[in-house]
Enzyme design. Structure first.
Site, PDB file in Angstrom:
ATOM      1  N   GLU A   1     -56.044  15.615  54.734  1.00  0.00           N
ATOM      2  CA  GLU A   1     -57.185  16.314  53.790  1.00  0.00           C
ATOM      3  C   GLU A   1     -58.422  16.572  55.050  1.00  0.00           C
ATOM      4  O   GLU A   1     -59.103  16.092  55.298  1.00  0.00           O
ATOM      5  CB  GLU A   1     -57.783  15.388  52.707  1.00  0.00           C
ATOM      6  CG  GLU A   1     -56.589  14.759  52.062  1.00  0.00           C
ATOM      7  CD  GLU A   1     -57.531  13.370  50.658  1.00  0.00           C
ATOM      8  OE1 GLU A   1     -57.728  13.888  49.774  1.00  0.00           O
ATOM      9  OE2 GLU A   1     -57.513  12.768  51.065  1.00  0.00           O
TER      10      GLU A   1
ATOM     11  N   LYS B   1     -62.889  16.578  53.544  1.00  0.00           N
ATOM     12  CA  LYS B   1     -63.053  15.226  53.499  1.00  0.00           C
ATOM     13  C   LYS B   1     -64.386  15.337  54.121  1.00  0.00           C
ATOM     14  O   LYS B   1     -64.760  15.618  54.768  1.00  0.00           O
ATOM     15  CB  LYS B   1     -62.255  13.908  54.002  1.00  0.00           C
ATOM     16  CG  LYS B   1     -61.484  13.658  52.270  1.00  0.00           C
ATOM     17  CD  LYS B   1     -60.493  12.122  53.201  1.00  0.00           C
ATOM     18  CE  LYS B   1     -61.716  11.188  52.327  1.00  0.00           C
ATOM     19  NZ  LYS B   1     -61.212  10.114  53.158  1.00  0.00           N
TER      20      LYS B   1
ATOM     21  N   GLU C   1     -56.029   0.929  49.788  1.00  0.00           N
ATOM     22  CA  GLU C   1     -56.072   1.816  50.853  1.00  0.00           C
ATOM     23  C   GLU C   1     -55.906   1.276  52.001  1.00  0.00           C
ATOM     24  O   GLU C   1     -55.901  -0.315  52.414  1.00  0.00           O
ATOM     25  CB  GLU C   1     -57.290   2.083  50.856  1.00  0.00           C
ATOM     26  CG  GLU C   1     -57.218   3.415  49.634  1.00  0.00           C
ATOM     27  CD  GLU C   1     -59.154   3.688  49.869  1.00  0.00           C
ATOM     28  OE1 GLU C   1     -59.466   3.931  50.634  1.00  0.00           O
ATOM     29  OE2 GLU C   1     -59.480   4.432  48.684  1.00  0.00           O
TER      30      GLU C   1
ATOM     31  N   GLU D   1     -62.010  11.161  59.392  1.00  0.00           N
ATOM     32  CA  GLU D   1     -61.687  10.471  58.246  1.00  0.00           C
ATOM     33  C   GLU D   1     -60.354  12.317  57.522  1.00  0.00           C
ATOM     34  O   GLU D   1     -60.077  11.943  56.319  1.00  0.00           O
ATOM     35  CB  GLU D   1     -62.821  11.444  57.159  1.00  0.00           C
ATOM     36  CG  GLU D   1     -64.485  10.176  57.561  1.00  0.00           C
ATOM     37  CD  GLU D   1     -63.300   9.183  56.347  1.00  0.00           C
ATOM     38  OE1 GLU D   1     -61.966   8.850  56.046  1.00  0.00           O
ATOM     39  OE2 GLU D   1     -64.199   7.859  56.330  1.00  0.00           O
TER      40      GLU D   1
END
Length: 482
Positions: free
Chosen positions: A318, A321, A266, A329
């Site tokens: 997303e 999250k 990541e 995030e």
């Protein structure tokens, strides 16, 4: 990081020398997380990957609906085992056999899914977990590897353990060591992974270093050269990525595995939710990273040897999250939740820019906003309700919608909730404070979204499949322990 991160690919490695592997060009892949309030159907996401020639994808679980969408795509896949399953997989070879059968073997057919790696846990050594998963990692890896061997897949599918960069430490890269409490287990774990032909997977986030420290030099987080380079003997580091990478390389050398291939599981930069999280910075970082890795210059401790592969975090935003680490995030995506590129990016895969997702089924062009004729004095409870369901992080400090005013804030919260609820007219009532409009209320860079027909049965189906798999594994683990 990944689906629950809190701080700051792949070519087969079968019976070939390390030096041969190093000559292969680094691959650029993406993390595909699914914690979204507006889920694109898997076939749309797979087509998005294919149209951009992205050949590597990393998942955080082994969701059957996603894997079915990847069948026949030719995309190389890393499937994931959540940390919560490590204990039962560590204690029961039978449970490991069952997981491998259901999540790997089932798809290892002609025209199936090209699974290359099984990620055993996700940052299981994270300091904030306080050792919760530490003792389970190695036996879980051993059991998964044995299960892959039984299935005649050990030469194709490799176990890996994505680690957070807090697994190692040093004031200078050349002094890198694993945390004292991890030295023994890392030595054993890396030995097992090396024997299996697996790389070491690490997640590196210069953004978090910048976000968490006001003293961190901003230009050191990027790849344009720094006025505050880090001098380490004869080596000079002009960016945080290389310094972090080489700290790991030094730590691996100190336990006897100095030539182990490194994959970046990541790495990325968010576009919203913090002062330093914006489209301009995200584009500069990700393009700089890609150009740096594909240049094959390597790093001071591994000259000419860039990471084996990198997986950008993340493919899509997303909206579900956990925001405990920060509001950013929910905004790591290179693409927005609907598969539209946020900024130009040359992945080095044949196109100079990104292509958007096709066949996205949007809801009608209508929005829910605050009725300008009504008094908003009693709106706070409605905003709490809306933002407990929908994503309102862009309204907060550092967000792109932070300065649109009180009425704008209310309208944004109302609309976000209304879109999550599939534009059900009843969800725009808010005791008479809301109204539906057909005029786009977006303000400057603050975008009021229109939801998508995400076939929300996927959300239930995905969760249900996860529950079934978890129950089966726990059951088998119980019997295997008898």
């Amino acid at each position: 990081m990944g689906e629950t991160h809190f701080t700051v690919s792949m070519f087969l490695f079968i019976g070939v020398s390390f030096s041969c592997v190093l000559m292969a060009e680094s691959g650029i892949g993406f993390n595909w997380g699914t914690l979204s309030t507006h889920r694109l159907p898997p076939y749309v996401v797979v087509n998005l990957l294919k149209v951009n020639r992205i050949q590597k994808v990393k998942l955080f679980d082994a969701d059957s609906y996603v894997l079915q969408g990847l069948m026949g795509s030719g995309i190389e896949v890393m499937v994931g085992i959540p940390n919560e399953l490590l204990q039962v997989l560590a204690s029961s070879p039978t449970a490991a056999d069952s997981w491998v059968h259901d999540s790997v073997v089932r798809y290892a057919v002609r025209g199936g899914v090209d699974i290359r790696y099984v990620a055993v846990g996700n940052e299981p050594f994270l300091t904030s977990y306080q050792g919760q998963f530490q003792s389970y990692v190695l036996p879980a890896v051993v059991n998964i590897q044995q299960s892959l061997t039984k299935a005649n897949l050990a030469g194709i599918v490799k176990p890996v353990v994505p680690c957070n960069a807090d697994a190692y430490e040093a004031s200078l890269p050349s002094q890198g060591t694993f945390r004292p409490e991890l030295t023994d287990i890392m030595t054993q774990l890396v030995s097992v992974l090396n024997k299996a032909g697996s790389p070491f997977v690490v997640n590196i986030y210069p953004f978090l270093s910048l976000y968490q420290s006001s003293d961190f030099p901003q230009d050191y987080a990027f790849f344009g050269g720094s006025s505050h380079p880090l001098v380490d003997g004869p080596n000079v580091y002009y960016n945080a990525f290389d310094g972090n990478h080489d700290t790991l390389a030094a730590a691996l050398s100190k336990i006897g595995f100095g030539q182990m291939p490194i994959v970046i599981g990541e790495v990325g930069w968010p576009t919203d939710g913090a002062l330093s999280a914006n489209i301009s910075a995200a584009r500069a970082f990700n393009q700089g990273l890609i150009d740096h890795v594909l240049s094959n210059k390597g790093t001071p401790l591994r000259p000419g040897v860039p990471p084996m592969d990198i997986y950008l975090f993340s493919l899509l935003d997303e909206g579900q999250k956990n925001i405990m680490p920060g509001n950013f995030e929910r905004h790591w995506g290179v693409f927005s939740f609907d598969g539209q590129a946020k900024y130009p990016l040359n992945l080095g895969l044949g196109y100079k820019t990104l292509r958007n997702a096709d066949d996205v089924q949007y809801l009608p062009s209508r929005w829910c906003v605050a009725d300008p004729t009504r008094d908003l004095a009693l709106v706070s409870d409605h905003i709490k309700l809306a933002c407990s369901v929908a994503d309102c992080t862009t309204l907060l400090y550092g967000g792109s919608c932070n300065s649109i005013g009180v009425a704008g804030n209310v309208s944004y919260a109302f609309n976000s909730y209304y879109q999550v609820k599939k534009q059900d007219a009843r969800t725009c009532e808010f005791d008479g404070l809301g109204m539906i409009t057909f005029l786009d209320p977006s303000i400057g860079d603050c975008r009021f979204l229109v939801g998508i027909n995400d076939f929300s049965g996927y959300g239930f189906r995905s969760q249900w499949n996860g529950w079934i798999v978890s129950l089966v594994i726990v059951f088998l683990g119980f019997w295997g322990a008898l």
